[in-house]
Design a protein around this motif. Sequence first.
Motif, PDB file in Angstrom:
ATOM      1  N   PHE A 126     -14.581  -7.186  -3.564  1.00 17.40           N
ATOM      2  CA  PHE A 126     -13.514  -6.378  -4.148  1.00 17.40           C
ATOM      3  C   PHE A 126     -13.712  -6.186  -5.657  1.00 17.40           C
ATOM      4  O   PHE A 126     -13.570  -5.071  -6.172  1.00 17.40           O
ATOM      5  N   LEU A 127     -14.036  -7.245  -6.372  1.00 19.62           N
ATOM      6  CA  LEU A 127     -14.158  -7.138  -7.834  1.00 19.62           C
ATOM      7  C   LEU A 127     -15.325  -6.245  -8.230  1.00 19.62           C
ATOM      8  O   LEU A 127     -15.254  -5.528  -9.237  1.00 19.62           O
ATOM      9  N   GLN A 128     -16.431  -6.264  -7.440  1.00 23.21           N
ATOM     10  CA  GLN A 128     -17.555  -5.379  -7.743  1.00 23.21           C
ATOM     11  C   GLN A 128     -17.192  -3.922  -7.484  1.00 23.21           C
ATOM     12  O   GLN A 128     -17.656  -3.022  -8.195  1.00 23.21           O
ATOM     13  N   ASP A 129     -16.358  -3.676  -6.489  1.00 20.13           N
ATOM     14  CA  ASP A 129     -15.978  -2.299  -6.145  1.00 20.13           C
ATOM     15  C   ASP A 129     -14.777  -1.806  -6.928  1.00 20.13           C
ATOM     16  O   ASP A 129     -14.443  -0.609  -6.877  1.00 20.13           O
ATOM     17  N   LEU A 130     -14.068  -2.701  -7.635  1.00 22.11           N
ATOM     18  CA  LEU A 130     -12.857  -2.321  -8.373  1.00 22.11           C
ATOM     19  C   LEU A 130     -13.188  -1.251  -9.404  1.00 22.11           C
ATOM     20  O   LEU A 130     -14.108  -1.411 -10.215  1.00 22.11           O
ATOM     21  N   SER A 131     -12.428  -0.170  -9.383  1.00 25.12           N
ATOM     22  CA  SER A 131     -12.704   0.946 -10.302  1.00 25.12           C
ATOM     23  C   SER A 131     -12.353   0.612 -11.743  1.00 25.12           C
ATOM     24  O   SER A 131     -12.898   1.202 -12.674  1.00 25.12           O
ATOM     25  N   GLU A 141       0.834  -1.209   0.000  1.00 30.16           N
ATOM     26  CA  GLU A 141       0.000   0.000   0.000  1.00 30.16           C
ATOM     27  C   GLU A 141       0.865   1.253   0.000  1.00 30.16           C
ATOM     28  O   GLU A 141       0.647   2.177  -0.794  1.00 30.16           O
ATOM     29  N   GLU A 142       1.858   1.286   0.879  1.00 29.42           N
ATOM     30  CA  GLU A 142       2.721   2.461   0.961  1.00 29.42           C
ATOM     31  C   GLU A 142       3.522   2.654  -0.320  1.00 29.42           C
ATOM     32  O   GLU A 142       3.723   3.787  -0.778  1.00 29.42           O
ATOM     33  N   TYR A 143       3.980   1.539  -0.907  1.00 24.54           N
ATOM     34  CA  TYR A 143       4.785   1.631  -2.128  1.00 24.54           C
ATOM     35  C   TYR A 143       3.952   2.196  -3.280  1.00 24.54           C
ATOM     36  O   TYR A 143       4.394   3.108  -3.996  1.00 24.54           O
ATOM     37  N   ARG A 189      -8.413   4.737  -2.239  1.00 21.52           N
ATOM     38  CA  ARG A 189      -7.561   5.933  -2.244  1.00 21.52           C
ATOM     39  C   ARG A 189      -7.309   6.427  -3.666  1.00 21.52           C
ATOM     40  O   ARG A 189      -7.299   7.635  -3.916  1.00 21.52           O
ATOM     41  N   LEU A 190      -7.105   5.503  -4.595  1.00 22.86           N
ATOM     42  CA  LEU A 190      -6.884   5.913  -5.986  1.00 22.86           C
ATOM     43  C   LEU A 190      -8.150   6.498  -6.590  1.00 22.86           C
ATOM     44  O   LEU A 190      -8.099   7.486  -7.352  1.00 22.86           O
ATOM     45  N   GLY A 213      -9.179  10.128  -8.602  1.00 24.31           N
ATOM     46  CA  GLY A 213      -9.572  10.029  -9.998  1.00 24.31           C
ATOM     47  C   GLY A 213      -8.709   9.084 -10.804  1.00 24.31           C
ATOM     48  O   GLY A 213      -8.635   9.200 -12.042  1.00 24.31           O
ATOM     49  N   ILE A 214      -8.083   8.151 -10.140  1.00 22.10           N
ATOM     50  CA  ILE A 214      -7.203   7.189 -10.809  1.00 22.10           C
ATOM     51  C   ILE A 214      -7.867   5.819 -10.780  1.00 22.10           C
ATOM     52  O   ILE A 214      -8.413   5.396  -9.761  1.00 22.10           O
ATOM     53  N   THR A 215      -7.832   5.120 -11.902  1.00 23.13           N
ATOM     54  CA  THR A 215      -8.465   3.811 -12.030  1.00 23.13           C
ATOM     55  C   THR A 215      -7.446   2.701 -11.730  1.00 23.13           C
ATOM     56  O   THR A 215      -6.317   2.744 -12.210  1.00 23.13           O
ATOM     57  N   LEU A 216      -7.868   1.709 -10.937  1.00 23.53           N
ATOM     58  CA  LEU A 216      -7.005   0.572 -10.604  1.00 23.53           C
ATOM     59  C   LEU A 216      -7.399  -0.647 -11.430  1.00 23.53           C
ATOM     60  O   LEU A 216      -8.581  -0.997 -11.509  1.00 23.53           O
TER      61      LEU A 216
END
Length: 586
Positions: free
Chosen positions: A551-556, A485-487, A525-526, A530-533
């Motif tokens: 997680f997969l349903q919430d994945l941007s 996460e930090e990286y 956080r992304l 406005g950043i897509t993961l």
Amino acid sequence: MQLSRRLTRYLPILDWARSYDRNTATSDLVAAVIVTIMLIPQSLAYALLAGLPAEMGLYASILPLVAYAIFGTSRALAVGPVAVVSLMTAAAIGQLGLSDPAQIALAAVTLAFISGVFLVAIGVLRLGFLANFLSHPVIAGFITASGVLIAASQLKHIFGISAEGHTLVDLVGALIAHLPETNLITLGIGGAATAFLFWVRKGLKPLLRRMGFGPRMADILAKAGPVAAVAVTTLLTWGLGLNEMGVKVVGEVPMGLPPLSAPSFDLTMWKTLLMPAILISIIGFVESVSVAQTLAAKRRQRIDPDQELIGLGASNIGSALSGGFPVTGGFSRSVVNFDAGAETPAAGAYTAVGIGLATLLLTPLLFFLPKATLAATIIVAVLSLVDFSILKKTWTYSKVDFTAVSATIVLTLLVGVEVGVSAGVLLSILLHLYKTSKPHVAEVGLMPGTHHFRNVLRHDVETLPGVLTLRVDESLYFVNARFLEEYVLARVAECRNLRHVVLMFPAVNEVDMSALETLEEINRRLSEQGITLHLTEVKGPVMDRLKRSHFLQDLSGQVFLSQYEAWCALKPNTSSGAEEESVAAQ
């Protein structure tokens, strides 16, 4: 049929006995003769090393061999007392502070019983993987340090003096303090026996071949070297009355087959011996299964590690029931058994018959056997185990392994065998956790003209504007989840105009709950920025578990089958199909 398979699973003898014939029996008998010749002096010597009466070494070489023939899966492994386990036995019994020989023998029997029960239990439960916590470098370091300790502990018998201690410092200090008390006759016997046995290992077989002996006979006679040393020094001591001149001898060895015995069930003794028994079991199993697998591979055979646990456990229980001490598969005698042509575990059973005959007929002849000769046998055997080159190898290849090995060696020599091996195991686990707590994460780009992605710092690659692709080269679990996460967030903070972050998972075999929560936090956080993961190259088992969460349903972003598919989809102003055609044309 199911019952038959189950019986064969736990009784391997039912498998190989079906095809047992006269030719196989002949091969096994020849191997048994050679191993018996080798095992008699070794058994006596390792009992001496364990601080036990000499006959217990013989007792530990009879019923255990029969038990392994029934339950073991290796066709060549020879079970019995070995140097390292004997040293650990001495250290374990020493913790009890016993002085009565009968109580010491009872403690050894109890130690073998606990070890046997533990081995059988983890074998039935198929927990053989526990031995994997002992890395090979740690085992190599422990055996090297143990070899030095064993050799040092036997010098008192070579010099004919008293010198006690469980660490190298104590042993060396005691040897120096009592050196003026050296018995020169004992030193002569011990020194000559040691030199002779070293020569036998390398020089006797070539000499016999030059004298016209065939390979098999030369090998048998070479293996009989320790027996020759025993016979000659015993005759000299008897004939010249050297025992009356201060030469310490084995003394009276009871004649007859091993008596039936039972372990103590004293709770205090069990508490003291439990951890040493577990360590002895694991060390013995790792050493034994390594030898068994190596020899099986040479004949394109296989062993069952979990059944090996049961076989070794049964051997130790057999040793406990017949007045012995902990046993395992020995490297040198197993190699001899293999080279001598052993075809099945029946060779071990025949060896047990040979040892049994020795206890019935030969024990009166051992009265005048000098302890110095047995000490020489031990020293020559264990020095072949000492290999300090493991320090150089690990220093060159892996500083982490070097740390574990050097700590194991130093602590074994300076503190004791149990602390040494325990520290080695613990340090290996801690260092593994440390290494995996900071997994390698690389930014990758496309190798021109290919579908392959490589580290931007190592190769001349293409990258997409507004897209950060990070390849994670480690499974994700609670130890390294926060690091990832930090990286990721730190790298995102360094990039301007970033629109997509792609996590490439080709090396991720596991995502535990802590790591899942970390991925959810990274996604959240992304998204706020406005950043897509996106994820790519997620393995099937990992994907199956991710599907059980939200997680997969919430994945941007998306989960792409391959990194190249993600590249084509995220590349601006270019369709996926056009890019495919372009690369195909190249």
